[in-house]
Design a protein around this motif. Structure first.
Motif, mmCIF file in Angstrom:
data_model
loop_
_atom_site.group_PDB
_atom_site.id
_atom_site.type_symbol
_atom_site.label_atom_id
_atom_site.label_comp_id
_atom_site.label_asym_id
_atom_site.label_seq_id
_atom_site.Cartn_x
_atom_site.Cartn_y
_atom_site.Cartn_z
ATOM 1 N N THR A 2 54.508 17.170 40.779
ATOM 2 C CA THR A 2 53.431 16.519 41.509
ATOM 3 C C THR A 2 53.464 16.859 42.990
ATOM 4 O OG1 THR A 2 54.782 14.571 41.789
ATOM 5 C CG2 THR A 2 53.236 14.543 39.945
ATOM 6 N N ASN A 3 54.018 18.021 43.345
ATOM 7 C CA ASN A 3 53.982 18.354 44.774
ATOM 8 C C ASN A 3 52.585 18.746 45.204
ATOM 9 O OD1 ASN A 3 54.965 20.127 42.937
ATOM 10 N ND2 ASN A 3 56.451 21.073 44.271
ATOM 11 N N LEU A 5 49.694 20.774 47.635
ATOM 12 C CA LEU A 5 49.404 22.138 48.010
ATOM 13 C C LEU A 5 49.041 22.155 49.487
ATOM 14 C CD1 LEU A 5 48.918 24.852 46.511
ATOM 15 C CD2 LEU A 5 46.546 24.166 46.276
ATOM 16 N N PHE A 282 37.509 11.743 43.696
ATOM 17 C CA PHE A 282 37.466 11.962 45.144
ATOM 18 C C PHE A 282 37.641 13.446 45.405
ATOM 19 C CE2 PHE A 282 41.642 10.669 43.640
ATOM 20 C CZ PHE A 282 42.462 11.683 44.111
ATOM 21 N N SER A 286 36.987 18.370 40.613
ATOM 22 C CA SER A 286 35.845 18.841 39.824
ATOM 23 C C SER A 286 35.673 17.890 38.655
ATOM 24 C CB SER A 286 36.115 20.250 39.283
ATOM 25 O OG SER A 286 35.969 21.214 40.289
ATOM 26 N N GLU B 16 49.508 8.313 41.971
ATOM 27 C CA GLU B 16 49.005 9.542 42.561
ATOM 28 C C GLU B 16 47.519 9.423 42.896
ATOM 29 O OE1 GLU B 16 48.022 13.776 40.796
ATOM 30 O OE2 GLU B 16 49.888 12.920 40.059
ATOM 31 N N MET B 17 46.752 8.798 41.974
ATOM 32 C CA MET B 17 45.320 8.670 42.176
ATOM 33 C C MET B 17 44.998 7.748 43.355
ATOM 34 S SD MET B 17 43.713 10.400 39.894
ATOM 35 C CE MET B 17 42.282 9.802 38.996
ATOM 36 N N TYR B 20 44.813 9.106 46.779
ATOM 37 C CA TYR B 20 43.750 10.060 47.084
ATOM 38 C C TYR B 20 44.227 11.438 47.491
ATOM 39 C CZ TYR B 20 41.116 5.889 46.505
ATOM 40 O OH TYR B 20 40.609 4.758 45.969
ATOM 41 N N TYR B 21 45.182 11.940 46.763
ATOM 42 C CA TYR B 21 45.434 13.371 46.858
ATOM 43 C C TYR B 21 45.815 13.864 45.480
ATOM 44 C CZ TYR B 21 50.493 12.532 46.861
ATOM 45 O OH TYR B 21 51.758 12.158 46.523
ATOM 46 N N LEU B 22 45.649 15.169 45.286
ATOM 47 C CA LEU B 22 45.920 15.740 43.978
ATOM 48 C C LEU B 22 47.242 16.477 44.005
ATOM 49 C CD1 LEU B 22 42.405 17.316 43.265
ATOM 50 C CD2 LEU B 22 43.308 15.152 42.401
ATOM 51 N N SER B 23 47.895 16.547 42.861
ATOM 52 C CA SER B 23 49.069 17.405 42.765
ATOM 53 C C SER B 23 48.573 18.844 42.859
ATOM 54 C CB SER B 23 49.762 17.190 41.426
ATOM 55 O OG SER B 23 48.974 17.741 40.385
ATOM 56 N N HIS B 24 49.472 19.765 43.158
ATOM 57 C CA HIS B 24 49.023 21.148 43.316
ATOM 58 C C HIS B 24 48.370 21.681 42.054
ATOM 59 C CE1 HIS B 24 52.843 22.241 41.346
ATOM 60 N NE2 HIS B 24 52.270 23.389 41.093
ATOM 61 N N LYS B 26 46.653 19.967 39.751
ATOM 62 C CA LYS B 26 45.314 19.405 39.608
ATOM 63 C C LYS B 26 44.348 20.044 40.616
ATOM 64 C CE LYS B 26 44.344 16.490 36.984
ATOM 65 N NZ LYS B 26 43.879 16.752 35.586
ATOM 66 N N GLU B 27 44.873 20.338 41.811
ATOM 67 C CA GLU B 27 44.003 20.971 42.806
ATOM 68 C C GLU B 27 43.629 22.395 42.388
ATOM 69 O OE1 GLU B 27 44.990 20.354 46.912
ATOM 70 O OE2 GLU B 27 43.633 21.944 47.573
ATOM 71 N N LEU B 28 44.608 23.137 41.862
ATOM 72 C CA LEU B 28 44.308 24.496 41.396
ATOM 73 C C LEU B 28 43.348 24.463 40.208
ATOM 74 C CD1 LEU B 28 47.888 26.088 41.621
ATOM 75 C CD2 LEU B 28 45.930 26.571 43.113
ATOM 76 N N GLU B 29 43.533 23.497 39.331
ATOM 77 C CA GLU B 29 42.661 23.346 38.170
ATOM 78 C C GLU B 29 41.225 23.076 38.623
ATOM 79 O OE1 GLU B 29 42.803 19.503 36.140
ATOM 80 O OE2 GLU B 29 42.985 20.555 34.233
ATOM 81 N N SER B 30 41.104 22.172 39.587
ATOM 82 C CA SER B 30 39.782 21.803 40.083
ATOM 83 C C SER B 30 39.094 22.996 40.748
ATOM 84 C CB SER B 30 39.943 20.646 41.078
ATOM 85 O OG SER B 30 38.763 20.463 41.789
#
Ligand code: GDP
Lengths: 415, 317
Positions: A2-3, A5, A282, A286, B16-17, B20-24, B26-30
């Motif tokens: 869960t780190n 980016l 948020f 996506s 985590e939710m 209001y930030y995503l894990s790396h 989830k961010e890459l997936e998005s």
């Protein structure tokens, strides 16, 4: 797993040690593979160096290798147990403002390199200004080559003071400083034993701990519709979902929403992702949103909140960076891309050009050249649904596309 | 095979939710899903290049998520060298059926038979370079205007500069000096007649990210990636599987080894690694500890220091 980016960009003038620094970060964080290291060792030996030239690790394309300079943006990746990092490696060469703008557009943080022997130079101003123009939330100033000034605290302090004096004119709230030697490794990943006077964190530690949770706007709800999902299947016969990436704020099922530009209002029925149903969404998630009412929504529309929605206007004030070899004159027409919308636009006025070394405004400009930064007015064929870039980097940014060549010719930030 | 998309789940907002930030991941997936949707919105006739490798598998899976509950609105394109691992083909057919998606096959053998491509000879002959011809022919024949691929920027130096939306001229060529600048997430897919785009939605993923994602999402992958016993030979330090297409030198004697593959390409040139990693967890641990890049096991990149760049310019993936 869960780190977070962190995306950062690097800037410095030629030979300040950018490639060496990136090589050092990759090397000391053990992100270099054996076969890559072997290749670099072999190249270093071939060139007659008595050390391993870490800058070769980030060396790019063949033609660049021949010219000995980096000519474009290259992306590098490394990870520590705390964070994953994406580096947009951009060149320090004077005519390549456009590359730095490109790298900066997606960055949370900018690393600005200064050669300790030279102190602040023209490019330092230029790069810092671009970082502030692109609203990169965090800057770390690396005073490099400290080994060549005997690790002298006074040299470092003088540069820090000068930089602080100059940066008070910029809009960057978070600036940190670190004295390093990219070549020897001092204060990059490991603490320097040569600079015991320095009490701050190492560069890597700063990168791992800078607070990035608030870099996205979580207040003003914006959902640009990217694509309408209609399964046309028996099972989901009436399903109509609005796919997109949240650009700001927080959306929850049950929220009252308004759809722009039509102005119709509805309520969020579900927020879906794959076959998961989410409790909230948020930026930068996506998702697919479904609404309680059947209303006509298409790509380019924005779902927002009744009491908080983007502006709608056809006259847009922007700061732009001109990125094409061919200069541009008044009344030139473009395609303008903004969120998921494309409209035609015409250059109505060049209010001023900016000398990015002195930050002086130059009036009466009729034409923009490659790498010019200017404040302009555009008129669009249909209203744009936007926020100021300061408020939201996603709903406040545009690109201009040449009608004939289809090239991306400018980056714009809505004032 | 378990598959998360077949269960209906409600995600409770966790710690985590609420921050209001995503894990790396989830961010890459998005980000990848955003790019895939952008392709469908901007192009008329896109396709997904499916090699059977883990990267294109992840891409197919992301595509399904992007359009759920609708079907993936573009076909998978497989450039078939004719030298595939049987496991790859079996997986491909299973996946196509599972996704309910159309499959388009471009055959390298057909390109050779038609005289469009010439088979290499010699001990390290491969059909990798020939794929370029078949790929470009397939794109032209089917009038695809965007071809998505699972290439990642961390794979190789030349790829570090690739855009998400990579413009190709009428000859399918890539010009690294004349790339369009790519800013924010505003992708410019405008093109002239005859030109097309390659799009790389997982550009920003590393090999580790891909494995972690496969683990997180429980995505089934071909058996090749897991440790198994196989008849192999060792040539120039590379462990190669025996197959009808691998010509043995007089002194080469096949032996059995416990191996797995880190990529699955053309069978005669894809090197195996000795490994007993038979679960995703073990593979991740192995990748984390590994000191060689995954392309390091592919004979084709070793030919010259700039081999990849040369192939990219001529229209390779
Ligand atoms: N002494 C010393 N030399 C350095 C340091 N960092 C970089 N260099 C040298 O400065 C030169 C330019 O470095 P390079 O990384 O290629 O600079 P770039 O043009 O900014 O990428 C090379 O010869 C490096 O070895 C440093 O911290 N100390």
């Amino acid at each position: 797993m869960t780190n977070q980016l962190l995306r950062f960009t690097t800037a410095g003038s030629v030979d300040d040690g950018k490639s060496t620094l990136i090589g050092r970060l990759l090397y000391d964080s053990k992100s270099i593979f054996e076969d890559q290291l072997e290749a670099v060792e072999a190249s270093s030996a071939k060139k007659g160096f008595d050390y391993v030239d870490l800058s070769l690790l980030t060396d790019g394309l063949k033609s660049e290798r021949e010219q000995g300079i980096t000519i474009d943006v290259a992306y590098r990746y490394f990870a520590t147990p705390k964070r994953k990092f994406i580096i947009a490696d951009t060149p320090g060469h004077i005519q390549y403002t456009r590359n730095m703008v490109t790298g900066a557009s997606t960055a949370n943080l900018a690393l600005i390199l200064i050669d300790a022997r030279k102190g602040l130079v023209e490019q330092t101003f230029r790069h810092s200004f671009i970082a502030s123009l692109l609203k990169i939330p965090h800057i770390i100033v690396c005073v490099n080559k400290m080994d060549l000034v005997d690790y002298d605290e006074a040299v470092y302090e003088k540069i820090v003071e000068e930089y602080k004096g100059f940066s008070s004119r910029l809009e960057v709230s978070d600036i940190q400083f670190v004295p390093i030697s990219a070549l020897a490794g001092d204060n990059v990943v490991n603490r320097s034993e040569n600079m015991t006077w320095y009490e701050g964190a190492t560069l890597l530690h700063m990168l791992e701990s800078v607070h990035i949770e608030s870099d996205h706007n979580h207040i003003d709800s914006r959902f640009p519709v990217q694509y309408v999902v209609r399964p046309h299947s028996k099972e989901y016969h009436d399903f109509r979902g609005y796919a997109g990436r949240v650009a700001g704020g927080i959306f929850r099922p049950g929220d009252d929403v308004v759809v722009m530009p039509s102005g119709f209002s509805s309520k969020i029925k579900t927020i879906e992702f794959g076959n998961e149903k989410l409790e909230e969404a948020f930026a930068p998630m996506s998702v697919t949103i479904t609404l309680e009412d059947e209303i006509d929504i298409s790509r380019g529309d924005i779902i927002a909140k009744p009491n908080n929605h983007p502006k709608a206007d056809q006259d847009i004030d922007l700061m732009i960076c001109w990125m094409n070899q061919r200069p541009v004159n008044l009344n030139t027409k473009f395609y303008l891309r903004h969120t998921t919308r494309e409209v035609k636009a015409v250059l109505k006025e060049i209010q001023y050009k900016l000398d990015i070394n002195s930050l002086e405004k130059l009036d009466n400009a009729e034409q923009l050249q490659m790498n010019d930064i200017a404040r302009i007015k555009l008129r669009t064929a249909q209203p744009l649904l936007f926020d100021s870039y300061r408020k939201n980097r996603i709903t406040g940014s545009v690109i201009l596309v040449d009608e004939g060549t289809n090239e991306t010719v400018a980056a714009g930030m809505i004032v | 095979m378990q598959d998360k998309l077949n269960q209906d789940v409600t995600i409770e907002p966790g710690v985590e939710m609420s921050q209001y930030y995503l894990s790396h991941l989830k961010e890459l997936e998005s980000e990848a899903i955003y790019v895939i949707r952008e392709v469908v919105a901007q192009f008329e006739n896109p396709a997904l290049l499916f090699s059977g490798g883990k990267d294109s598998i992840v891409l197919a899976y992301l595509s399904r998520k992007a359009f759920h509950p609708a079907k993936i609105p573009f076909p998978l394109v497989h450039i078939d060298t004719g030298h595939n691992f049987p496991e790859t083909m079996e997986y491909r057919d299973w996946l196509v059926n599972e996704l309910g998606v159309r499959l388009v096959v471009g055959s390298v053998q057909e390109s050779i038979d038609k005289g469009r491509a010439k088979e290499e000879t010699g001990w390290n002959a491969s059909r990798n370079a020939l794929q370029t011809v078949t790929l470009l022919d397939t794109i032209e024949k089917n009038k695809f205007d965007a071809a998505m691929g699972g290439a990642r920027r961390d794979e190789e130096k030349a790829r570090a500069k690739e855009r998400f939306f990579s413009h190709r001229d009428e000859f399918g060529q890539w010009d690294p000096k004349n790339q369009r600048p790519e800013l924010w997430n505003l992708f410019n897919g405008k093109k002239h007649q005859g030109e097309h785009f390659r799009v790389f939605p997982i550009s920003n993923w590393t090999e580790m990210d891909v494995w972690q994602y496969i683990h997180m999402e429980n995505i089934p992958i071909p058996k090749l990636y897991y440790s198994h016993e196989r008849e192999v030979i060792v040539r120039d330090g590379a462990i190669l599987s025996t197959s009808p297409w691998l010509k043995l030198k007089p002194d080469e004697v096949p032996t059995k080894k416990i191996v797995r593959f880190r990529t699955c390409g053309d069978m005669p040139i894809t090197g195996a690694v000795e490994s007993d990693a038979d679960t995703i967890e073990k593979i991740i641990a192995e990748v984390a500890a590994s000191r060689k890049t995954e392309r390091g096991t592919r004979a084709d990149d070793k030919r010259s220091e700039t081999a990849m760049e040369d192939r990219k310019k001529s229209g390779y993936f």
